[in-house]
Design a protein around this motif. Structure first.
Motif, short mmCIF file in Angstrom:
data_model
loop_
_atom_site.label_atom_id
_atom_site.label_comp_id
_atom_site.label_asym_id
_atom_site.label_seq_id
_atom_site.Cartn_x
_atom_site.Cartn_y
_atom_site.Cartn_z
N ALA A 132 30.83 26.27 -1.24
CA ALA A 132 30.29 24.79 -0.98
C ALA A 132 28.43 24.72 -0.63
N ASN A 133 28.36 25.43 1.10
CA ASN A 133 27.75 25.77 1.55
C ASN A 133 26.71 26.85 1.47
N GLY A 134 26.38 27.72 0.40
CA GLY A 134 25.64 28.59 0.32
C GLY A 134 26.45 29.87 0.88
N PHE A 135 27.33 30.49 0.98
CA PHE A 135 27.99 31.06 1.50
C PHE A 135 28.97 32.06 0.69
N PRO A 136 28.51 33.00 -0.04
CA PRO A 136 29.02 33.88 -0.99
C PRO A 136 30.17 34.59 -0.18
N VAL A 137 31.56 34.48 -0.91
CA VAL A 137 32.86 35.04 -0.21
C VAL A 137 32.87 36.61 -1.20
N GLY A 138 32.87 37.71 -0.11
CA GLY A 138 33.18 39.13 -0.85
C GLY A 138 32.58 39.91 0.21
N GLY A 139 31.90 41.10 -0.48
CA GLY A 139 31.64 42.12 -0.07
C GLY A 139 32.46 43.03 0.94
N THR A 140 34.41 42.88 0.38
CA THR A 140 35.05 44.13 0.65
C THR A 140 35.58 44.99 -0.78
N GLY A 141 35.93 45.74 -0.40
CA GLY A 141 36.12 46.68 -1.45
C GLY A 141 35.17 47.27 -1.83
N ALA A 142 35.65 48.18 -3.09
CA ALA A 142 34.53 48.57 -4.04
C ALA A 142 33.25 47.18 -4.82
N SER A 143 33.32 47.28 -3.99
CA SER A 143 31.83 46.13 -4.09
C SER A 143 30.37 46.55 -3.37
N VAL A 144 28.95 46.14 -3.88
CA VAL A 144 28.08 45.88 -2.70
C VAL A 144 28.17 44.62 -1.93
N SER A 145 28.34 45.67 -0.88
CA SER A 145 29.07 44.82 0.76
C SER A 145 27.21 44.63 1.66
N MET A 146 27.30 43.59 2.19
CA MET A 146 26.01 43.40 2.86
C MET A 146 25.23 44.21 2.87
N ILE A 147 23.51 43.79 2.99
CA ILE A 147 22.72 45.04 3.06
C ILE A 147 22.68 45.14 4.60
N SER A 148 22.73 45.95 5.69
CA SER A 148 21.77 46.72 7.11
C SER A 148 20.35 46.78 7.60
N HIS A 149 19.95 46.02 8.18
CA HIS A 149 18.75 46.54 7.94
C HIS A 149 18.00 45.83 9.49
N THR A 150 17.16 45.78 9.13
CA THR A 150 16.15 45.61 10.81
C THR A 150 15.72 43.61 10.18
N GLN A 151 15.20 43.84 11.59
CA GLN A 151 14.32 42.72 11.39
C GLN A 151 13.55 42.19 10.80
N GLY A 152 11.77 43.39 10.40
CA GLY A 152 10.67 43.59 10.23
C GLY A 152 9.69 42.98 10.68
N TRP A 153 8.93 42.12 9.73
CA TRP A 153 8.10 40.99 10.66
C TRP A 153 8.28 39.97 12.04
N LEU A 154 9.83 39.81 11.83
CA LEU A 154 10.24 38.88 13.33
C LEU A 154 10.04 39.28 14.20
N HIS A 155 10.50 41.03 14.36
CA HIS A 155 9.56 41.35 16.14
C HIS A 155 9.35 42.35 16.39
N CYS A 156 9.60 42.78 15.10
CA CYS A 156 9.56 44.67 15.43
C CYS A 156 8.08 44.99 15.62
N ASP A 157 7.52 45.69 16.68
CA ASP A 157 6.33 46.14 16.58
C ASP A 157 6.06 47.36 15.88
N ILE A 158 6.18 47.92 14.75
CA ILE A 158 5.95 49.07 13.66
C ILE A 158 6.32 48.29 12.73
N PRO A 159 6.66 47.35 11.97
CA PRO A 159 6.96 47.06 10.75
C PRO A 159 5.92 47.29 9.81
N GLY A 160 6.35 48.28 8.75
CA GLY A 160 5.11 48.04 7.34
C GLY A 160 5.65 47.20 6.11
#
Length: 360
Positions: free
Chosen positions: A113-141
């Motif tokens: 109800a608050n916009g946080f989908p429940v899932g990401g377990t088993g044979a699914s597309v799990s949440m993507i691991s990623h870096t922070q990019g433009w927020l704090h990196c010194d070399i983001p392309g």
């Protein structure tokens, strides 16, 4: 002893904090004593200990950068509907632990109800691991967080259900030297041209020996330009990796024409059924096109859907590709085989996909 007890705790710089003070009491009491587990539904894990204790974990997807309002909302949900214990996974999922099965469904309802989908377990597309990019990196392309938002918008249905042949791990990174990891699908930046050097600033900003030492292919050397100490690049050696930019911003490697995005497939860390593998190039030279990256999102969705339709049960993406062959992979996905797929760098031992080391 009293004075010692009142002394503030000093920071511990030897790794992650001790998890036990924050651990759910059931998990702490049964540490190392779990007997079996199952998944009652996507996004819910159920563990049973040898003593008969049970605990349910509800996993929900969240953004990696969160404002205070969102953090307080997640904490309020944990206090009101769970047992007040949470943890974050490496893929930016939040997990709530409850010792009463009756709390599971109300917790799921409140999260969704608050916009946080429940899932990401088993044979699914799990949440993507990623870096922070433009927020704090010194070399983001690019901004990996923005790419993640675009990808999960089109892969939402595969996060909240378990209908893939096996789990699909996706990674994104903001540059091609610092971050990212092996994944079934990896979205990485390409720097396509050698750096553009502002010779007027190099001597004032850069420690030239450190920049020379940082280049993995020995393509940078000191030079005098217009009477000023500077650097020069041997473009025949340069592999446009971008490693020179963080210690020397006047060696600019980002730009509309220079910065592109590539999609790699077939990597995995685990030893299950087959050995760990490096991912390999699927598509190169895609436009770095914020804020929605439609070209990248469209191709990733095409690859995921082709894998879902054609792979056998329990095959990871790399195992599926190895079974059908790379020719069939390009045919089934409709992707083009181009010059970018040919590894012509003479510094490679066999191919850059064979080793994590650079040899000369």
């Amino acid at each position: 002893m009293n004075q010692q007890a009142e002394k503030p705790r000093m920071p511990d710089e030897v790794g992650v904090p001790d998890p036990f003070p924050y651990m759910h009491p059931v998990m702490k009491a049964n540490y190392g004593n779990w007997d079996w587990h199952d998944r009652p539904r996507p996004g819910v894990l159920h563990h049973v200990s040898k003593s008969g204790d049970e605990i349910w974990t509800v996993r929900a997807g969240t953004q990696r950068q969160m404002d205070v309002f969102t953090i307080r909302k997640l904490c309020d949900i944990g206090d009101n509907l769970a047992d007040g214990h949470v943890r974050f996974t490496t893929r930016s999922n939040i997990e709530y632990m409850v010792a009463d099965e009756a709390k599971v469904q109300p917790l799921i309802d409140e999260l969704e109800a608050n916009g946080f989908p429940v899932g990401g377990t088993g044979a699914s597309v799990s949440m993507i691991s990623h870096t922070q990019g433009w927020l704090h990196c010194d070399i983001p392309g690019t901004d990996a967080s923005g790419v993640v938002k675009s990808l999960m918008d089109v892969l939402y249905d595969e996060f909240v259900q378990e209908k893939m042949p096996n789990r699909v791990r996706i990674t994104t990174s903001c540059c091609q030297i610092n971050c990212g990891g092996q994944g079934d699908i990896a979205v990485n930046v390409q720097y396509t041209k050698p750096p553009r050097i502002n010779h007027d600033l190099v001597a004032n900003v850069c420690e030239r020996p450190a920049v020379v030492a940082r280049c993995p292919v020995a393509a940078i050397r000191p030079a005098m330009v217009n009477g000023k100490p500077s650097l020069e690049v041997d473009e025949k050696k340069c592999v446009a990796c971008g490693a020179c930019y963080p210690p020397c911003p006047p060696m600019q490697i980002n730009g509309k024409e220079e910065t592109r995005i590539a999609i790699w497939v077939g990597g995995k860390h685990s030893n299950a059924r087959s050995k760990p593998t490096f991912h390999k190039l699927a598509v190169a030279n895609l436009p770095n096109n914020p804020p929605h990256w439609p070209e990248v999102a469209g191709i990733v969705r095409k690859i995921v859907q082709t894998y879902k339709t054609d792979a056998k049960h329990w095959e990871r993406m790399g195992e599926w590709i190895e079974r059908i062959g790379w020719n069939r992979f390009f045919e089934k996905t409709g992707l083009a085989f181009t010059k970018h797929h040919l590894d012509t760098w003479t510094g490679a031992r066999k191919t850059m996909n064979m080793s994590a080391h650079v040899h000369f």
